[in-house]
Design a protein around this motif. Structure first.
Motif, PDB file in Angstrom:
ATOM      1  N   ALA A   1       0.826  -1.213   0.000  1.00  0.00           N
ATOM      2  CA  ALA A   1       0.000   0.000   0.000  1.00  0.00           C
ATOM      3  C   ALA A   1       0.859   1.261   0.000  1.00  0.00           C
ATOM      4  O   ALA A   1       0.582   2.224  -0.724  1.00  0.00           O
ATOM      5  CB  ALA A   1      -0.940  -0.005   1.203  1.00  0.00           C
TER       6      ALA A   1
ATOM      7  N   SER B   1      -3.352 -11.449   3.564  1.00  0.00           N
ATOM      8  CA  SER B   1      -3.478 -10.061   4.014  1.00  0.00           C
ATOM      9  C   SER B   1      -3.036  -9.072   2.939  1.00  0.00           C
ATOM     10  O   SER B   1      -3.356  -7.874   3.020  1.00  0.00           O
ATOM     11  CB  SER B   1      -2.641  -9.839   5.277  1.00  0.00           C
ATOM     12  OG  SER B   1      -1.251 -10.058   5.005  1.00  0.00           O
TER      13      SER B   1
ATOM     14  N   SER C   1      -4.186  -8.853   0.113  1.00  0.00           N
ATOM     15  CA  SER C   1      -5.360  -8.439  -0.653  1.00  0.00           C
ATOM     16  C   SER C   1      -5.706  -6.970  -0.438  1.00  0.00           C
ATOM     17  O   SER C   1      -6.057  -6.259  -1.381  1.00  0.00           O
ATOM     18  CB  SER C   1      -6.579  -9.303  -0.296  1.00  0.00           C
ATOM     19  OG  SER C   1      -6.669 -10.436  -1.129  1.00  0.00           O
ATOM     20  N   SER C   2      -5.609  -6.515   0.806  1.00  0.00           N
ATOM     21  CA  SER C   2      -5.974  -5.113   1.076  1.00  0.00           C
ATOM     22  C   SER C   2      -5.026  -4.156   0.381  1.00  0.00           C
ATOM     23  O   SER C   2      -5.438  -3.111  -0.141  1.00  0.00           O
ATOM     24  CB  SER C   2      -5.982  -4.850   2.582  1.00  0.00           C
ATOM     25  OG  SER C   2      -4.697  -5.079   3.148  1.00  0.00           O
ATOM     26  N   GLY C   3      -3.732  -4.517   0.333  1.00  0.00           N
ATOM     27  CA  GLY C   3      -2.766  -3.685  -0.371  1.00  0.00           C
ATOM     28  C   GLY C   3      -3.006  -3.691  -1.869  1.00  0.00           C
ATOM     29  O   GLY C   3      -2.876  -2.653  -2.536  1.00  0.00           O
TER      30      GLY C   3
ATOM     31  N   ARG D   1      -5.889  -4.103  -3.412  1.00  0.00           N
ATOM     32  CA  ARG D   1      -7.061  -3.270  -3.690  1.00  0.00           C
ATOM     33  C   ARG D   1      -6.745  -1.786  -3.503  1.00  0.00           C
ATOM     34  O   ARG D   1      -7.250  -0.935  -4.245  1.00  0.00           O
ATOM     35  CB  ARG D   1      -8.234  -3.698  -2.811  1.00  0.00           C
ATOM     36  CG  ARG D   1      -8.926  -4.956  -3.332  1.00  0.00           C
ATOM     37  CD  ARG D   1     -10.227  -5.203  -2.591  1.00  0.00           C
ATOM     38  NE  ARG D   1      -9.961  -5.722  -1.258  1.00  0.00           N
ATOM     39  CZ  ARG D   1      -9.927  -7.024  -0.969  1.00  0.00           C
ATOM     40  NH1 ARG D   1     -10.128  -7.916  -1.913  1.00  0.00           N
ATOM     41  NH2 ARG D   1      -9.691  -7.427   0.259  1.00  0.00           N
ATOM     42  N   SER D   2      -5.901  -1.468  -2.519  1.00  0.00           N
ATOM     43  CA  SER D   2      -5.506  -0.077  -2.319  1.00  0.00           C
ATOM     44  C   SER D   2      -4.809   0.468  -3.559  1.00  0.00           C
ATOM     45  O   SER D   2      -5.082   1.589  -4.008  1.00  0.00           O
ATOM     46  CB  SER D   2      -4.580   0.039  -1.104  1.00  0.00           C
ATOM     47  OG  SER D   2      -4.092   1.354  -0.962  1.00  0.00           O
TER      48      SER D   2
ATOM     49  N   ASN E   1      -7.364   0.774  -6.488  1.00  0.00           N
ATOM     50  CA  ASN E   1      -8.277   1.909  -6.297  1.00  0.00           C
ATOM     51  C   ASN E   1      -7.648   3.225  -6.732  1.00  0.00           C
ATOM     52  O   ASN E   1      -8.350   4.211  -6.968  1.00  0.00           O
ATOM     53  CB  ASN E   1      -8.716   2.006  -4.835  1.00  0.00           C
ATOM     54  CG  ASN E   1      -9.680   0.906  -4.437  1.00  0.00           C
ATOM     55  OD1 ASN E   1     -10.315   0.287  -5.297  1.00  0.00           O
ATOM     56  ND2 ASN E   1      -9.798   0.642  -3.147  1.00  0.00           N
TER      57      ASN E   1
ATOM     58  N   ALA F   1      -8.488 -10.743  -3.662  1.00  0.00           N
ATOM     59  CA  ALA F   1      -8.217  -9.687  -4.635  1.00  0.00           C
ATOM     60  C   ALA F   1      -7.864 -10.314  -5.984  1.00  0.00           C
ATOM     61  O   ALA F   1      -7.219 -11.359  -6.052  1.00  0.00           O
ATOM     62  CB  ALA F   1      -7.077  -8.793  -4.159  1.00  0.00           C
TER      63      ALA F   1
END
Length: 270
Positions: A45, A87, A89-91, A93-94, A97, A145
């Protein structure tokens, strides 16, 4: 698995298999960066939050093919054996986005990977689709993701069947190609002629949507082929940007880029 040495691929042509959405979104040049092989390079991220990169290659899926159970290695960032890399996945998607495309890189300088046949290539393509791209699997190593494509960084073993793997993946996506620092065509001691000549020949002969110039982000990042930023921006980019296939610049890697500030010094020219 230990962190690989600086990447110096033995193949003169490496592939990036992009999703069709990436190709549609690509206008002009962008900077691609490798992330994942040094725990001191920051999070995914934070890498995307720098605003320096248009693409991030997650390095590496280092074990696959020939009947092996595929394994990913992201150095000190997470432990895939315990499921800890979900974990990421959040990075991912960040980054997405922010309009940044995130790819999975296959291979690297340390690993166990090969393709035994066309059927093996098809099996690996199916695995990649279901576990990292738009398919479904109950055990996706990076969580749910959906990555934007696949990067080929094939430095070891046989050269057989990689074109088949790329072709099978192309059933799902489009292709771009990456031009890296191999001795017959790399920059050396102020001489750009081999690099620009090889670029011109490849652009004319290789069937690719986009081509990227691959570079070490510092003199420490590879044994040879380092191009000073001022040489890149004043001498090389003006030549290669004349091609309609020009896609941008790829750098190895985020860790070395942080140390040298390479992307920041070339971004406005890419």
């Amino acid at each position: 698995m230990p962190t690989p040495p600086p990447s110096t691929p033995y193949l003169s042509l490496l592939l990036l298999v992009f999703s069709s959405s990436l190709i549609r979104a690509s206008h002009g040049g962008g900077i691609a960066i490798y992330w994942g092989q040094n725990g001191n390079e920051g999070t995914l991220a934070s890498t995307c939050a720098t605003g320096r990169y248009a693409y991030v290659n997650l390095a590496f899926l280092y074990k696959f093919g020939s009947g092996q159970t595929p394994q990913i290695n992201l150095a000190g960032h997470c432990d895939p054996a315990s499921g800890g890399c979900t974990s990421i996945s959040s990075g991912i998607r960040s980054c997405q986005n922010q309009g940044i495309k995130v790819m999975l890189s296959l291979g690297g300088g340390v690993g166990s990977y090969s393709l035994a046949s066309q059927a093996d290539a098809r099996n690996v393509a199916d695995y990649l689709w279901n576990n990292f791209l738009g398919g479904t699997s109950s055990a996706r190593p990076l969580g749910d993701a959906v990555l934007d494509g696949i990067d080929f960084d094939i430095e070891l073993g046989s050269t057989q069947y990689w074109d088949d793997l790329a072709r099978y993946l192309s059933d799902y996506s489009k292709q771009g190609k990456k031009f890296y620092n191999n001795p017959p065509c790399q920059y050396s001691s102020g001489d750009i002629s081999k690099l620009t000549s090889s670029w011109s020949k490849w652009v004319a002969s290789v069937n690719a949507v986009k081509m990227f110039l691959g570079l070490p982000a510092s003199s420490e990042a590879a044994g040879s082929g380092y191009v000073p930023p001022n040489v890149l921006t004043s001498q090389i980019l003006p030549v290669i940007k004349k091609s309609a296939k020009y896609g941008g610049v790829m750098l190895w890697s985020k860790y070395y880029d942080d140390k040298n500030g390479y992307s920041e010094s070339i971004k406005s020219s890419v």
